[in-house]
Design a protein around this motif. Structure first.
Motif, short mmCIF file in Angstrom:
data_model
loop_
_atom_site.label_atom_id
_atom_site.label_comp_id
_atom_site.label_asym_id
_atom_site.label_seq_id
_atom_site.Cartn_x
_atom_site.Cartn_y
_atom_site.Cartn_z
N ASN A 1 -7.82 15.61 -32.58
CA ASN A 1 -7.29 15.09 -33.82
C ASN A 1 -7.56 16.11 -34.92
N ALA A 2 -6.49 16.60 -35.56
CA ALA A 2 -6.63 17.72 -36.49
C ALA A 2 -7.49 17.37 -37.69
N ILE A 3 -7.33 16.16 -38.24
CA ILE A 3 -8.09 15.78 -39.42
C ILE A 3 -9.57 15.66 -39.09
N ILE B 1 -1.14 28.76 -33.10
CA ILE B 1 -0.62 27.71 -32.25
C ILE B 1 -1.50 27.50 -31.01
N ALA B 2 -2.16 28.56 -30.56
CA ALA B 2 -3.04 28.44 -29.40
C ALA B 2 -4.31 27.68 -29.72
N SER B 3 -4.58 27.44 -31.00
CA SER B 3 -5.76 26.67 -31.40
C SER B 3 -5.55 25.17 -31.25
N SER B 4 -4.33 24.78 -30.89
CA SER B 4 -3.99 23.37 -30.80
C SER B 4 -4.27 22.71 -32.15
N ASN B 5 -4.92 21.55 -32.16
CA ASN B 5 -5.24 20.88 -33.43
C ASN B 5 -6.68 21.13 -33.87
N LEU B 6 -7.33 22.10 -33.25
CA LEU B 6 -8.72 22.37 -33.57
C LEU B 6 -8.85 23.31 -34.77
N HIS B 7 -9.91 23.08 -35.53
CA HIS B 7 -10.27 23.98 -36.63
C HIS B 7 -11.54 24.73 -36.23
N LEU C 1 -16.46 28.69 -32.91
CA LEU C 1 -17.01 27.35 -32.73
C LEU C 1 -16.11 26.32 -33.40
N SER C 2 -16.03 25.14 -32.77
CA SER C 2 -15.30 24.01 -33.35
C SER C 2 -16.01 22.73 -32.95
N ALA C 3 -16.08 21.78 -33.85
CA ALA C 3 -16.72 20.50 -33.53
C ALA C 3 -15.97 19.81 -32.40
N VAL D 1 0.05 29.38 -43.97
CA VAL D 1 0.27 27.97 -43.66
C VAL D 1 -0.41 27.70 -42.33
N PRO D 2 -1.28 26.68 -42.22
CA PRO D 2 -1.98 26.41 -40.97
C PRO D 2 -1.03 26.24 -39.79
N ALA D 3 -1.55 26.51 -38.59
CA ALA D 3 -0.71 26.51 -37.39
C ALA D 3 -0.03 25.17 -37.15
N ARG D 4 -0.77 24.08 -37.35
CA ARG D 4 -0.19 22.76 -37.09
C ARG D 4 0.99 22.50 -38.02
N GLU D 5 0.82 22.79 -39.31
CA GLU D 5 1.89 22.59 -40.27
C GLU D 5 3.04 23.56 -40.03
#
Length: 348
Positions: free
Chosen positions: A140-142, A114-120, A133-135, A236-240
């Motif tokens: 926006n999660a997608i 959850i602390a990752s917000s919508n970042l991958h 690292l994250s782009a 299950v990913p954090a956002r979902e």
């Protein structure tokens, strides 16, 4: 608690967020300015294959409570034989680190908490102390998943992305998320069908049972916390996970009162009992004997005006071990509907 006190508390809570938003804004603006300076320097060096990234060190990444999902912004330069990371930490310390492609130990983490917000996220470097690292595409999660996955491919053409990095997470393919989705719709159906159509009893609210309403509902909604933990542990990913646990909290809050009424009815040893009530002004009815609560039919005062004041009327109520008083108003509702239908006909 009166309205003015509640308004004051709300104002204090809102004002307390101002310094937090200011800190987040200052951090974001400073890291963005530094990132742009790095880009200008790379242009002067003639480097073109670079990418804006979010970057975090392991201790920061593992924090659950933090203002922002990333530690700072930086630049990833994709060289023929190495990856170069350039950034400035919030302390002002500058890093310019090279990771040879033959030993950079690239790993996909995805939306890991959850602390990752919508970042991958992906990890680079040793397992003991990697950089995350994250782009840098916004939150926006997608877009974050796609851009970070593409960055992995550019950095290492032989890197095999997991299936979860290649497409959106499918709820129906994970047993845990499928169970929660099914439970959500079942709870929703129960709250609607039983709460509105099947259960003929109405809960007569009293001061002694008020604790069962909001405090009880809030306690039930806290079950969303173990649901989130279980979903996260079930990959299950954090956002979902956050979305599904929120939906379960909503469904539980909607099903709470209908379930409470049914439990009290089932546990009631005596079942429905008839109680005598005396008619007062404008459809208010008070019990002849102590125990049952008042019944308020002031919104149907035209119906009750046909009866004499102080006339006695009988109602069936269920009083179970939870202390609820539930009124069976099914027959009375039919009589009221007939009365008002006839009243409309007479007016026409």
């Amino acid at each position: 608690m009166n309205i003015s006190t509640l308004a004051t508390l709300q104002s204090i809570v809102l004002l307390s967020w101002i310094p937090i938003f200011w800190v987040v804004f200052k951090k974001a603006r400073r890291s963005k300015r530094t990132q742009n300076q790095i880009v200008d320097a790379l242009d002067r060096e003639g480097l073109r294959d670079w990418h804006r990234i979010y970057i975090s060190r392991t201790p920061f990444f593992r924090k659950r409570l933090k203002f922002t999902a990333y530690e700072t912004r930086g630049i990833l330069v994709n060289l023929p034989d190495a990856v170069r990371l350039i950034a400035e930490w919030p302390s002002g310390e500058r890093i310019d680190q090279i990771f040879p492609k033959r030993s950079m130990h690239l790993r996909w983490h995805g939306n890991s908490g959850i602390a990752s917000s919508n970042l991958h996220w992906m990890a680079i470097g040793s397992n003991d102390n990697p950089l995350m690292l994250s782009a840098d595409t916004g939150f926006n999660a997608i877009q974050s998943r796609e851009a970070t996955a593409d960055l992995c491919r550019r950095m290492d053409t032989d890197f095999r992305l997991p299936d979860i990095a290649k497409s959106e997470f499918a709820l129906e393919k994970n047993p845990a998320s499928l169970i929660i989705v099914t439970a959500f719709f079942l709870l929703l159906a129960f709250a609607l069908i039983d709460g509105k159509f099947l259960n003929k009893y109405e809960w007569l609210r009293t001061g002694s049972t008020s604790w069962l309403l909001m405090p009880g509902m809030q306690i039930v909604m806290l079950l969303a916390l173990p649901v989130y933990w279980w979903l996260s542990k079930s990959k299950v990913p954090a956002r979902e996970s956050l979305t599904l646990s929120t939906l379960i909290a909503v469904a539980l809050s909607l099903a709470y009162i209908p379930a409470l009424k049914r439990v009290d009815q089932l546990l009631s040893a005596e079942g429905p009992q008839s109680y005598a009530y005396r008619l007062g002004d404008y459809g208010s009815l008070t019990p002849v004997s102590d125990g049952p609560p008042n019944i308020d039919y002031k919104n149907r005062k035209e119906y009750w005006n046909q009866f004499e004041e102080d006339s006695i009327h009988h109602f069936n109520l269920v009083h179970g071990p939870l202390g609820l008083w539930q009124l069976d108003h099914s027959e009375l509702e039919k009589k009221m509907q007939q009365f008002y239908e006839q009243r409309r006909k007479n007016k026409n």
